[in-house]
Design a protein around this motif. Structure first.
Motif, mmCIF file in Angstrom:
data_model
loop_
_atom_site.group_PDB
_atom_site.id
_atom_site.type_symbol
_atom_site.label_atom_id
_atom_site.label_comp_id
_atom_site.label_asym_id
_atom_site.label_seq_id
_atom_site.Cartn_x
_atom_site.Cartn_y
_atom_site.Cartn_z
ATOM 1 N N THR A 56 47.071 -24.472 -53.885
ATOM 2 C CA THR A 56 48.190 -24.022 -52.936
ATOM 3 C C THR A 56 46.704 -24.083 -51.494
ATOM 4 O O THR A 56 46.410 -24.500 -50.567
ATOM 5 N N PHE A 79 46.807 -26.930 -49.028
ATOM 6 C CA PHE A 79 47.220 -26.239 -46.964
ATOM 7 C C PHE A 79 46.169 -27.252 -46.782
ATOM 8 O O PHE A 79 45.354 -27.992 -45.567
ATOM 9 N N PHE A 80 44.890 -27.877 -47.283
ATOM 10 C CA PHE A 80 43.520 -28.943 -46.991
ATOM 11 C C PHE A 80 44.232 -30.140 -46.237
ATOM 12 O O PHE A 80 44.151 -30.237 -45.128
ATOM 13 N N SER A 114 58.757 -18.757 -38.757
ATOM 14 C CA SER A 114 56.825 -18.365 -38.727
ATOM 15 C C SER A 114 57.114 -17.255 -40.588
ATOM 16 O O SER A 114 56.188 -17.710 -41.127
ATOM 17 N N THR A 121 48.141 -34.584 -35.690
ATOM 18 C CA THR A 121 49.705 -34.556 -35.620
ATOM 19 C C THR A 121 49.614 -33.421 -34.402
ATOM 20 O O THR A 121 50.514 -34.060 -33.626
ATOM 21 N N SER A 122 49.451 -32.064 -34.461
ATOM 22 C CA SER A 122 49.988 -30.784 -33.452
ATOM 23 C C SER A 122 49.342 -31.471 -32.110
ATOM 24 O O SER A 122 50.008 -31.566 -31.729
ATOM 25 N N ALA A 135 47.191 -29.740 -46.189
ATOM 26 C CA ALA A 135 48.203 -30.603 -44.399
ATOM 27 C C ALA A 135 47.618 -30.386 -43.556
ATOM 28 O O ALA A 135 48.073 -30.796 -42.429
ATOM 29 N N GLY A 136 46.120 -29.792 -43.078
ATOM 30 C CA GLY A 136 45.125 -29.489 -42.206
ATOM 31 C C GLY A 136 45.122 -31.068 -41.887
ATOM 32 O O GLY A 136 44.927 -31.476 -40.874
ATOM 33 N N LEU A 137 44.367 -31.919 -42.465
ATOM 34 C CA LEU A 137 43.822 -33.271 -42.884
ATOM 35 C C LEU A 137 44.508 -34.397 -41.627
ATOM 36 O O LEU A 137 44.307 -34.972 -40.826
ATOM 37 N N LEU A 178 48.320 -32.397 -40.349
ATOM 38 C CA LEU A 178 49.125 -31.793 -38.962
ATOM 39 C C LEU A 178 47.981 -31.747 -37.924
ATOM 40 O O LEU A 178 49.006 -31.045 -37.028
ATOM 41 N N VAL A 179 47.316 -31.247 -38.012
ATOM 42 C CA VAL A 179 46.390 -30.528 -37.123
ATOM 43 C C VAL A 179 46.375 -31.575 -35.725
ATOM 44 O O VAL A 179 46.421 -31.893 -35.183
#
Length: 59
Positions: free
Chosen positions: A28, A32-33, A10, A42-43, A35-37, A39-40
Motif C-alpha cells: 500500500t 500510494f507513493f 470518497s 495530473t490533478s 500514485a502521488g508521483l 496523480l498530483v
C-alpha cells in the motif's frame, strides 16, 4: 447536499485504502507513493485546464 455522490465515493475509497493498508502495509505504501508521483501533477494540470476553460467561457 450538493455533492452527495462525491462524498459517498470518497468514503468508500478511503475505507478501501484503509483496509488495504491494514492487510498489505508495504504494498500500500508503494502504491500510494507511485500514485502521488502521477496523480498530483495530473490533478494540478486538470485544475489549471478547468481554470483556463472557465476564464475563456466568461470572455
Amino acid at each position: 447536499m450538493e455533492n452527495k455522490i462525491k462524498y459517498i465515493v470518497s468514503a468508500i475509497t478511503a475505507a478501501a485504502f484503509m483496509a488495504a493498508a491494514y492487510y498489505l502495509p508495504a504494498e500500500t505504501f508503494l502504491a500510494f507513493f507511485a500514485a502521488g508521483l502521477f496523480l498530483v501533477p495530473t490533478s494540478i494540470f486538470v485544475y489549471m485546464f478547468q481554470k483556463v476553460a472557465k476564464d475563456t467561457e466568461t470572455q
